[in-house]
Design an enzyme around this catalytic site. Structure first.
Site, mmCIF file in Angstrom:
data_model
loop_
_atom_site.group_PDB
_atom_site.id
_atom_site.type_symbol
_atom_site.label_atom_id
_atom_site.label_comp_id
_atom_site.label_asym_id
_atom_site.label_seq_id
_atom_site.Cartn_x
_atom_site.Cartn_y
_atom_site.Cartn_z
ATOM 1 N N SER A 244 64.337 53.523 6.459
ATOM 2 C CA SER A 244 65.110 54.178 5.277
ATOM 3 C C SER A 244 65.024 52.871 4.330
ATOM 4 O O SER A 244 64.019 52.292 3.784
ATOM 5 C CB SER A 244 66.290 54.581 5.764
ATOM 6 O OG SER A 244 67.010 55.332 5.058
ATOM 7 N N GLU A 367 62.712 65.001 7.525
ATOM 8 C CA GLU A 367 63.814 64.098 6.976
ATOM 9 C C GLU A 367 65.044 64.638 6.503
ATOM 10 O O GLU A 367 66.366 64.117 6.958
ATOM 11 C CB GLU A 367 63.385 63.282 6.046
ATOM 12 C CG GLU A 367 61.914 62.216 6.456
ATOM 13 C CD GLU A 367 62.215 60.767 7.287
ATOM 14 O OE1 GLU A 367 63.349 60.376 7.240
ATOM 15 O OE2 GLU A 367 61.171 60.137 7.400
ATOM 16 N N HIS A 466 65.620 62.492 9.749
ATOM 17 C CA HIS A 466 65.799 61.275 9.346
ATOM 18 C C HIS A 466 66.475 60.248 10.473
ATOM 19 O O HIS A 466 67.568 60.644 10.930
ATOM 20 C CB HIS A 466 66.625 60.915 7.861
ATOM 21 C CG HIS A 466 66.564 59.674 7.159
ATOM 22 N ND1 HIS A 466 65.437 59.276 6.799
ATOM 23 C CD2 HIS A 466 67.625 58.723 7.177
ATOM 24 C CE1 HIS A 466 65.786 58.006 6.179
ATOM 25 N NE2 HIS A 466 66.836 57.764 6.328
#
Length: 552
Positions: A244, A367, A466
């Site tokens: 991320s 995600e 995610h």
């Protein structure tokens, strides 16, 4: 549709940051602890604790108190005498907020997906004090001596460029160190306005202010170069990796001159950065920030004395709606300042700075479902509502984009067309672009992956959200409410840990578990991590479509 603010103290913010808190007794390998011997560093001797086959040194200073040099590059820490006990995490950087484009409806506490986000949030114990004196790092090693040179893996935490910290129960590197015989390093650095508010257009004293958060990371990598041999690591075999926001920092470092030579391999997990904030946009953000605080440009030095949370709040409230797409668009993020960063790292081509650095990168298939986890329409949305969300993000290009995703995924509930569009817009499309442009250099290899495994929680409502890869790569496999448990999780964890460790050691993720060729822009081979990992050529043609991405 209004933008959604993910408060740093809310459960959604905690999920995006990747569990920013910590509870040391719950981390892997805590058990019975004993003190280590003293280890010499360039600033003085440190002592850690040993348990479970690894030695842990927590909260080692690598830079000075940034409160004394707010908006300016940090310096080395003051040396100390005697032996410093490093058995507790240091301060985390002052935390900000994350602003994401408005794809969510109203947050509903009855939403089924909320339990997944809560599983991540409940893993944290955000009691670490925030401070501008936050430049600390952590070292976990099988053996703190210079007798051997092990590969080094430096973890950059998530939370965009706004929040997070370097070590938590999900990203505890103990199992990587034990299993892989590597030295693990993680760190804290300046974030949000403290790390990325550009004031250089107002006074030369702050010429580097738009990138001081990244310069902190460079300072930490210099510490690794100068000290890691004493902890059993090889300063000539350093891999940076992050997920991320951490992946975005990895992507940025690939184009950052001062970082050249400080790392030798890179893994960007769900964090592609093709282009950075422009100087014009950075100056606009700064102008709106100081105006909001009632400070004139001629009095910019006054910002060094303003309460940090007021500065962070004012800067975080600014977002430039026309600043493009991607993780560094129109917000507080690294910029092309003409000093530490001379050009975008992957636009229009891959930077030559890291042409000889092998790169592995990828993203999860779904995600953006994590960002809709508290939305009751996830998994049950009308087409009209989905079209409205496309329009909210893409304007008059939304209708054509919706049609492209409907054609690509004809059986999906409309809510998953929304999340697929946002997944591609924020993560997948730029990951492919980075791989294409890195491959075009015909130099160091690039390897592209996609996470397709769907954790067996809440009826797979979130599919492959995610952060799915993080507990598998680290071998922590927590929280169970997020990743699930059982033989499937154990087997996939084994494969993924091995691939990441093999890449850190050799620059190639292939091994006894995987036959994974380097990426090329003709066949576009992707390693798909699922119950049975397998290779697929060009699995995401819609992610490369300008129409689908709202760019045509």
């Amino acid at each position: 549709m209004d933008q959604d603010i993910w408060d740093r103290r809310g459960v959604l913010g905690a999920a995006f940051a990747g569990a920013v808190g910590l509870t040391l007794p719950g981390m892997a390998g805590a058990g019975e602890q004993a003190p280590t011997g003293a280890v010499e560093t360039t600033s003085g001797k440190v002592r850690g604790t040993r348990a479970g086959g690894v030695s842990r040194f927590l909260g080692i200073p690598y830079g000075s108190d940034t409160g004394l040099r707010r908006f300016q590059p940090a310096t080395a820490p003051a040396p100390w005498t005697g032996v410093r006990d490093c058995n507790a995490l240091g301060h985390k950087a002052p935390q900000g907020v994350i602003t994401l484009p408005g794809i969510m409806g109203k947050v509903d506490p009855r939403a089924r997906g909320l339990s997944v986000v809560m599983a991540v949030a409940n893993l944290t114990n955000a009691q670490l004090a925030e401070s501008e004196d936050c430049l600390v790092l952590n070292v976990i090693t099988p053996d703190a001596s210079s007798a051997r040179k092990r590969p080094v893996m430096v973890w950059l935490h998530g939370g965009a460029f706004a929040m997070g910290s370097g070590l938590d129960p999900m990203t505890d590197g103990s199992e990587l160190a034990r299993r892989g015989d590597v030295v693990f390093v993680s760190l804290n650095h300046r974030l949000n306005a403290m790390g990325f508010l550009y004031l250089g257009g107002l006074h030369e004293d702050f010429a580097d202010s738009g990138n001081v958060g990244m310069l902190d990371i460079v300072l930490a990598l210099e510490w690794v170069r100068d000290n890691i041999a004493s902890f059993g690591g090889d300063p000539e075999n350093v891999t940076i990796f992050g997920q991320s926001g951490g992946g975005a920092k990895v992507s940025t470092l690939l184009g950052m001159g001062p970082a050249s030579g400080l790392f030798h391999k890179a893994i960007a997990m769900s964090g592609p950065i093709v282009s950075l904030v422009t100087k014009a946009d950075a100056e606009e953000i700064a102008g709106q920030t100081i105006a909001g605080l009632g400070i004139s440009g001629s009095d910019v030095h006054a910002l060094q004395k303003v309460d940090r949370q007021k500065v962070i709040a004012a800067a975080s409230a600014v977002r430039l709606p026309s600043a493009g797409t991607g993780l560094a668009a129109g917000t507080l993020a690294p910029m092309v300042d003409g000093r530490s960063i001379l050009a975008d790292p992957f636009d229009p081509a891959a930077t030559d700075i890291s042409r000889n650095v092998p790169l592995m990168l990828g993203s999860a298939k779904d995600e953006a479902t994590l960002f809709m986890a508290s939305d009751p329409e996830l998994g049950a949305m009308s087409e009209d509502h989905a079209r409205a969300r496309f329009a909210a993000v893409l304007g008059d290009r939304g209708a054509a984009s919706f049609d492209a995703y409907r054609a690509a995924y004809p059986k999906d509930d409309p809510s998953y067309l929304v999340t697929s569009m946002m997944t591609d817009r924020l993560f997948r499309s730029d990951s492919i672009a980075m791989a294409d442009r890195k491959s075009a250099q015909n130099a160091a290899p690039v390897y592209l992956y996609r996470i397709d495994y769907e954790p067996r929680v809440v009826d797979r409502l979130l599919r492959s959200p995610h952060g799915t890869e993080v507990p598998l790569v680290f071998g922590t496999k927590v929280p169970v409410g997020f990743i699930g448990e059982g033989a499937e999780v154990d087997a996939l964890c084994d494969v993924m840990m091995t691939a990441w460790l093999d890449f850190a050691k050799t620059g190639k993720p292939s091994g006894r578990h995987l036959d994974w060729p380097r990426y090329n822009a003709r066949s576009r081979p992707n390693m798909i991590f699922d119950v049975v990992p397998h290779l697929v050529n060009d699995p995401d043609p819609v992610a490369r479509s300008p129409v689908a991405r709202g760019r045509a």
